[in-house]
Design a protein around this motif. Structure first.
Motif, mmCIF file in Angstrom:
data_model
loop_
_atom_site.group_PDB
_atom_site.id
_atom_site.type_symbol
_atom_site.label_atom_id
_atom_site.label_comp_id
_atom_site.label_asym_id
_atom_site.label_seq_id
_atom_site.Cartn_x
_atom_site.Cartn_y
_atom_site.Cartn_z
ATOM 1 N N GLN A 156 56.430 -87.245 -35.947
ATOM 2 C CA GLN A 156 56.413 -88.655 -35.579
ATOM 3 C C GLN A 156 57.509 -89.509 -36.230
ATOM 4 O OE1 GLN A 156 53.824 -90.224 -33.397
ATOM 5 N NE2 GLN A 156 53.593 -88.115 -32.740
ATOM 6 N N HIS A 170 53.823 -94.443 -31.638
ATOM 7 C CA HIS A 170 53.439 -94.224 -30.240
ATOM 8 C C HIS A 170 52.447 -95.317 -29.843
ATOM 9 C CE1 HIS A 170 50.341 -91.055 -31.983
ATOM 10 N NE2 HIS A 170 50.342 -92.169 -32.646
ATOM 11 N N SER A 172 49.546 -94.649 -28.680
ATOM 12 C CA SER A 172 48.196 -94.085 -28.772
ATOM 13 C C SER A 172 47.209 -94.880 -29.654
ATOM 14 C CB SER A 172 48.269 -92.624 -29.216
ATOM 15 O OG SER A 172 49.069 -91.877 -28.323
ATOM 16 N N GLN A 175 44.594 -96.744 -27.828
ATOM 17 C CA GLN A 175 43.388 -96.033 -27.376
ATOM 18 C C GLN A 175 42.227 -96.316 -28.338
ATOM 19 O OE1 GLN A 175 43.523 -91.792 -26.934
ATOM 20 N NE2 GLN A 175 45.603 -91.782 -26.076
ATOM 21 N N ARG A 196 60.668 -94.857 -34.056
ATOM 22 C CA ARG A 196 60.809 -93.604 -34.824
ATOM 23 C C ARG A 196 62.220 -93.515 -35.364
ATOM 24 N NH1 ARG A 196 57.647 -88.950 -31.287
ATOM 25 N NH2 ARG A 196 55.939 -90.331 -30.719
ATOM 26 N N GLN A 209 56.913 -97.026 -24.689
ATOM 27 C CA GLN A 209 55.973 -96.041 -24.151
ATOM 28 C C GLN A 209 54.934 -96.722 -23.282
ATOM 29 O OE1 GLN A 209 53.991 -93.682 -27.140
ATOM 30 N NE2 GLN A 209 55.673 -92.209 -27.238
ATOM 31 N N GLU A 211 50.879 -95.857 -22.280
ATOM 32 C CA GLU A 211 49.743 -95.015 -22.627
ATOM 33 C C GLU A 211 48.656 -95.267 -21.595
ATOM 34 O OE1 GLU A 211 50.001 -93.464 -25.633
ATOM 35 O OE2 GLU A 211 48.007 -92.544 -25.729
ATOM 36 N N PHE A 249 48.410 -81.701 -28.928
ATOM 37 C CA PHE A 249 48.414 -83.005 -29.585
ATOM 38 C C PHE A 249 47.119 -83.084 -30.381
ATOM 39 C CE2 PHE A 249 50.816 -83.625 -25.618
ATOM 40 C CZ PHE A 249 52.026 -84.041 -26.147
ATOM 41 N N PHE A 251 45.093 -85.376 -30.841
ATOM 42 C CA PHE A 251 44.041 -86.259 -30.304
ATOM 43 C C PHE A 251 43.560 -85.849 -28.927
ATOM 44 C CE2 PHE A 251 47.645 -88.153 -28.176
ATOM 45 C CZ PHE A 251 48.663 -88.033 -29.122
ATOM 46 N N THR A 252 44.096 -84.737 -28.390
ATOM 47 C CA THR A 252 43.609 -84.254 -27.093
ATOM 48 C C THR A 252 43.322 -82.766 -27.171
ATOM 49 O OG1 THR A 252 45.925 -84.102 -26.431
ATOM 50 C CG2 THR A 252 44.681 -85.958 -25.548
ATOM 51 N N GLY A 283 53.182 -86.495 -22.057
ATOM 52 C CA GLY A 283 52.173 -85.678 -22.723
ATOM 53 C C GLY A 283 50.807 -86.178 -22.286
ATOM 54 N N ALA A 284 49.837 -85.251 -22.216
ATOM 55 C CA ALA A 284 48.515 -85.670 -21.736
ATOM 56 C C ALA A 284 47.456 -84.703 -22.226
ATOM 57 C CB ALA A 284 48.511 -85.724 -20.213
ATOM 58 N N GLY A 285 46.218 -85.047 -21.974
ATOM 59 C CA GLY A 285 45.137 -84.132 -22.336
ATOM 60 C C GLY A 285 43.785 -84.809 -22.262
ATOM 61 N N ALA A 306 43.778 -88.827 -21.476
ATOM 62 C CA ALA A 306 44.812 -89.765 -21.918
ATOM 63 C C ALA A 306 46.174 -89.179 -21.607
ATOM 64 C CB ALA A 306 44.683 -90.021 -23.415
ATOM 65 N N PHE A 307 47.146 -90.059 -21.526
ATOM 66 C CA PHE A 307 48.521 -89.582 -21.351
ATOM 67 C C PHE A 307 49.467 -90.605 -21.967
ATOM 68 C CE2 PHE A 307 49.580 -92.636 -18.117
ATOM 69 C CZ PHE A 307 48.369 -92.887 -17.476
ATOM 70 N N GLY A 308 50.649 -90.128 -22.326
ATOM 71 C CA GLY A 308 51.658 -91.022 -22.896
ATOM 72 C C GLY A 308 53.030 -90.656 -22.372
HETATM 73 N N1 DAH Z 1 51.420 -90.149 -28.333
HETATM 74 C C1 DAH Z 1 52.172 -88.977 -27.924
HETATM 75 C C2 DAH Z 1 53.572 -89.090 -28.520
HETATM 76 O O1 DAH Z 1 54.172 -90.113 -28.452
HETATM 77 C C3 DAH Z 1 52.243 -88.900 -26.414
HETATM 78 C C4 DAH Z 1 50.908 -88.583 -25.847
HETATM 79 C C5 DAH Z 1 50.553 -87.266 -25.657
HETATM 80 C C6 DAH Z 1 50.007 -89.575 -25.559
HETATM 81 C C7 DAH Z 1 49.317 -86.934 -25.142
HETATM 82 C C8 DAH Z 1 48.767 -89.255 -25.037
HETATM 83 C C9 DAH Z 1 48.425 -87.917 -24.839
HETATM 84 O O2 DAH Z 1 47.855 -90.183 -24.734
HETATM 85 O O3 DAH Z 1 47.231 -87.617 -24.318
HETATM 86 O O4 DAH Z 1 54.051 -88.152 -29.065
#
Ligand code: DAH
Length: 340
Positions: A156, A170, A172, A175, A196, A209, A211, A249, A251-252, A283-285, A306-308
């Motif tokens: 990160q 991020h 996230s 969330q 970053r 980003q 989210e 990730f 968190f997923t 990214g997602a999950g 979730a996805f980002g």
């Molecule tokens: N927060 C992650 C990043 O910036 C991206 C991400 C991945 C967000 C998966 C999500 C997720 O909500 O489910 O590296």
């Protein structure tokens, strides 16, 4: 009239006459009238000194000198004004030249991508949520299941501030903030700045980003896939293909990396996609049950996805911008070039 009143009257008179002078001939006339050696008004007043009663001479002398200085500097000013004005300014203007148009602004490429994303998800029933850019370790990491000292934090590249605070790496953390505040069903989108310490052609220390988060009873990985397919085909065009690769990730669980067919070569392979035909886009999950639990949401009853996604990267691909810095240089020519 006393000699002093007379001098005051002359001072006013000189200003009035000077104001009328409009050309060098009139200026010369004025000079002779006031400073002429024989008949000049100032000289006559100096000579009149002898006739002033002795007790008034001091004041009189000072007043005559003031008048003399006034006339001299008034004439000098006038002269420089007349010589500057003598340059034929009007003739120097070429009225046939096209005018200078003010630059008209337009919506920034990143804002355009953001607006498109919001519009697509608005149609899917999502609302926009916001969170702070300065976050705490808790929201940026801990609540997202990054344990202290866990190597996942290294990915990160965090800017740390004082007192456990940091610039969010991020979107996230939004969330967590949302799930702590609201009860399911939840469908939110968060767009914003993220930070970053990373700086090259495709990375900037500040970037953007988006989210997405959906939490409700019975949410499955199928919902995530369906949502992402619908979203990415609308964002990049209906011919776009989407693929998911297993990833990680904190968190997923499970997590996926999502690719779309390269927007430049449409899958044939080119320099931008390193000959793969695919571009990694987000990214997602499925939201990790521990994350739900930490926010007071029962993971046995609710599930979520979730996805980002990086917005700058999408803008660069869409408008063919090779260097991310161009987006943040504040050069208006960028806006002109990417105008639709
Ligand atoms: N927060 C992650 C990043 O910036 C991206 C991400 C991945 C967000 C998966 C999500 C997720 O909500 O489910 O590296």
């Amino acid at each position: 009239m006393s000699p002093l009143t007379e001098l005051a009257e002359l001072s006013r008179q000189f200003e009035a006459e000077a104001a009328e002078v409009a050309d060098p001939a009139a200026w010369e006339e004025l000079r002779i009238r006031w400073l002429g050696r024989k008949q000049g008004i100032v000289r006559a007043r100096l000579a009149a000194f002898k006739e002033v009663p002795p007790e008034e001479r001091r004041d009189y002398g000072q007043a005559v000198n003031r008048l003399k200085e006034q006339v001299e500097s008034g004439l000098a000013d006038l002269e420089s004004r007349l010589t500057t004005a003598a340059v034929p300014v009007v003739e120097a203007v070429d009225v046939t030249l096209p005018g200078r148009r003010p630059m008209i602004g337009s919506i920034h490429p990143v804002s355009r991508v953001a607006a498109d994303v919001v519009e697509i998800f608005d149609g899917l029933g999502y609302s926009v949520a916001e969170g702070p850019e300065i976050e705490t370790d808790y929201y940026n990491f801990e609540a997202l299941n990054f344990p202290p000292d866990h190597p996942a934090r290294d990915t990160q590249d965090t800017f740390f501030l004082r007192d456990e605070r940091l610039l969010r790496t991020h979107t996230s953390p939004v969330q967590i903030r949302t799930m702590k505040e609201r009860r399911p069903p939840i469908r939110i989108l968060c767009l914003g700045k993220t930070f970053r310490h990373d700086n090259d052609l495709r990375h900037s220390p500040m970037f953007h980003q988006v989210e997405g988060l959906a939490v409700a009873e019975g949410i499955t990985f199928g919902h995530l896939k369906g949502t992402l397919y619908a979203f990415l085909k609308r964002l990049f065009g209906p011919e776009t293909e989407v693929r998911l690769r297993p990833s990680f990730f904190p968190f997923t669980e499970p997590s996926a990396e999502v690719d779309v067919t390269c927007t430049f070569c449409h899958g044939d392979g080119c320099q931008t996609c390193s000959q793969t035909g695919w571009m990694e886009i987000l990214g997602a999950g499925m939201v990790d049950p521990r994350v739900l639990e930490g926010c007071g949401i029962d993971p046995d009853r609710y599930s979520g996805f979730a996805f980002g996604m990086g917005l700058d990267r999408v803008a660069m691909n869409r408008y063919g911008i090779p260097n991310i810095r161009v987006l943040f240089d504040n050069d208006e020519r960028l806006l002109r070039q990417v105008k639709r």
